[in-house]
Design an enzyme around this catalytic site. Structure first.
Site, PDB file in Angstrom:
ATOM      1  CE1 TYR A 158      -3.198  -2.969   1.260  1.00  0.00           C
ATOM      2  CE2 TYR A 158      -1.824  -3.057   3.212  1.00  0.00           C
ATOM      3  CZ  TYR A 158      -2.815  -3.589   2.424  1.00  0.00           C
ATOM      4  OH  TYR A 158      -3.425  -4.746   2.820  1.00  0.00           O
ATOM      5  CB  CYS A 188      15.745 -11.738  -4.421  1.00  0.00           C
ATOM      6  SG  CYS A 188      16.355 -11.406  -6.053  1.00  0.00           S
ATOM      7  CE1 TYR A 241      -6.383  -5.353   8.815  1.00  0.00           C
ATOM      8  CE2 TYR A 241      -5.934  -3.091   9.450  1.00  0.00           C
ATOM      9  CZ  TYR A 241      -6.826  -4.117   9.246  1.00  0.00           C
ATOM     10  OH  TYR A 241      -8.173  -3.920   9.469  1.00  0.00           O
TER      11      TYR A 241
END
Ligand code: LLP
Length: 421
Positions: free
Chosen positions: A318, A346, A375
């Protein structure tokens, strides 16, 4: 008051030094503060202490059973979105009578479990879901209490991926189909219509969309009652934003949110239901990580830390901002360095922040990533076969591990070689 703050030149969680937790448990590790969880819950409920209201903590934000049990002790209910979350809430001691079941795709087995547990209400999001619930309730000789989650077509939320109340979103009953849906539900033997539900988004930093939703749903409640439905509850979902430490607008205080909601709903004669998640857990937790390397790139400085996007995915998913600071207070005089703080995975997306001014840090230093209680762990994965990181709950001068770090053997235990290999 902040419960993650400096004492003796280093950051403590309540009465416990983060350095000590890092030494004992290892990094990366999530650390939660009981006092902060309690304060957030109490501030939120105080805003509604003079009206009938149920605060049903949104379990998805942080579903550790110790966090849930901390809230359960204070009288908190739960908003669950899966059979797993329902079992967690019950295990943590949240009574079924305070559990609401949300979600756009409840399965038959989840509905059966919830009916057998006698939860308070299902927030139903479609007619096919209603039909399935009716069928299952009848087969169990029960009646399911329901509210329809309606989609008010209102835009809200801190990011496109967490905005849920627009017509184009998958959530809820389309606004123009709501009254018909109530009529269909009222005729079903296995269904008991008790309320209306709405949830418009998350990390909302303004009261305006909440007001618009309450206004729209309030008028719907009047029409539903005129049509003979016994609407007793109005669930306005979660979504109240929290400060993340960036320079964005500060979200409304829970007390202002409370005053607004009460002013707008007092005449409705409904019990209000709230589903706050982030507001309770977000700033009650931090992610504690160690710098593995400080690396000089061609045009920038990288801090490579031992936490990664699999542990906290919010920045990658986000573009979320999280405040950061070293555990050890920098000396009185220092020049800040501009860093990109990145994890070892990576993928370029494994970046916690770009071009952030921080005190100089080096390998072995501990870094706090703030506002990671919601979250964070709940959205973590074992990508790159990085074991889920432990969670620690602090309570005054004590702390305990509330989720253990699995070993690589634990991870591999669930995998099988097929016969042909
Ligand atoms: N009720 C329902 C039906 C929800 O879908 C949600 C969150 C909540 C309540 C709680 O919303 P809150 O008070 O926490 O804003 N992973 C994203 C947030 C996703 C929110 C999903 N729904 C993030 O890290 O920002």
């Amino acid at each position: 008051m902040r419960h993650f703050d400096f004492k003796n030149g280093e950051i403590y969680a309540e009465g416990v030094s983060l350095r000590r937790i890092a030494e004992d448990v290892g990094t990366p590790v999530y650390v939660y503060s009981t006092a902060t969880l309690e304060r957030h819950y109490n501030v939120f409920t105080a805003a509604f202490s003079d009206v009938p209201a149920l605060v049903a903590y949104s379990v998805k934000a942080n579903s550790n059973i110790a966090v849930l049990a901390t809230l359960a002790k204070l009288g908190c209910g739960a908003d669950v979105v899966s059979g797993g979350e329902l079992v967690r809430a019950l295990t943590a001691g949240i009574p079924a009578s305070k559990i609401v079941f949300s979600g756009v795709g409840k399965t038959r087995s989840e509905m059966e479990l919830a009916l057998k547990s006698d939860i308070r209400v299902f927030n139903v999001e479609s007619l096919p879901e209603l039909a399935a619930l009716n069928e299952i309730a009848l087969s169990l000789g029960k009646r399911a209490s329901i509210a329809f989650r309606v989609n008010p077509d209102i835009s809200a939320g801190g990011h496109d991926k967490i905005s849920t109340g627009k017509a184009e979103n998958k959530f809820g009953i389309a606004w123009d189909q709501a009254e018909e849906a109530y009529a269909i539900a009222a005729a079903m033997e296995g269904i008991n219509v008790v309320g209306v539900d709405v949830h418009i988004g998350s990390q909302i930093d303004d009261l305006t969309p909440f007001k618009a939703a309450i206004h729209k749903v309030g008028a719907l409640i009047e029409r539903l009652r005129a049509a003979g439905h016994n609407i007793q509850s109005f669930d306005i979902g979660g979504g109240l934003g929290i400060p993340y430490g960036d320079n964005r607008k500060a979200p409304p205080l829970p007390s202002d949110y409370g005053t607004m909601v009460k002013d707008m709903t007092r005449h409705m004669d409904v019990e209000m239901i709230f589903e706050p998640g982030r507001m309770i857990a977000g700033n009650a937790g931090i992610l504690l990580s160690e710098v593995i390397y400080a690396k000089q790139g061609s045009d920038r400085n990288f801090l490579i830390i031992d936490a990664a996007m699999n542990d906290l995915i919010r920045p990658a998913l986000y573009d979320a901002y999280h405040d950061m600071e070293p555990v050890k207070a920098p000396g009185a005089k220092y020049d800040e360095i501009i860093y990109d703080v990145v994890g070892p995975i990576c993928e370029t997306g494994d970046t916690f922040t770009k071009q952030r001014a921080l005190p100089p840090m080096e390998a072995g230093d501990l870094l706090v990533i703030h506002s990671a209680g919601a979250y964070g762990a709940a959205q973590s994965s074992q990508y790159n076969t990085r074991p889920l990181i432990p969670e620690v709950l602090v309570n005054g001068y004590n702390y305990q591990v509330i989720r253990e770090r699995p070993s690589i053997e634990d991870i591999l235990k669930t995998e099988r070689l097929p016969d042909w290999l």
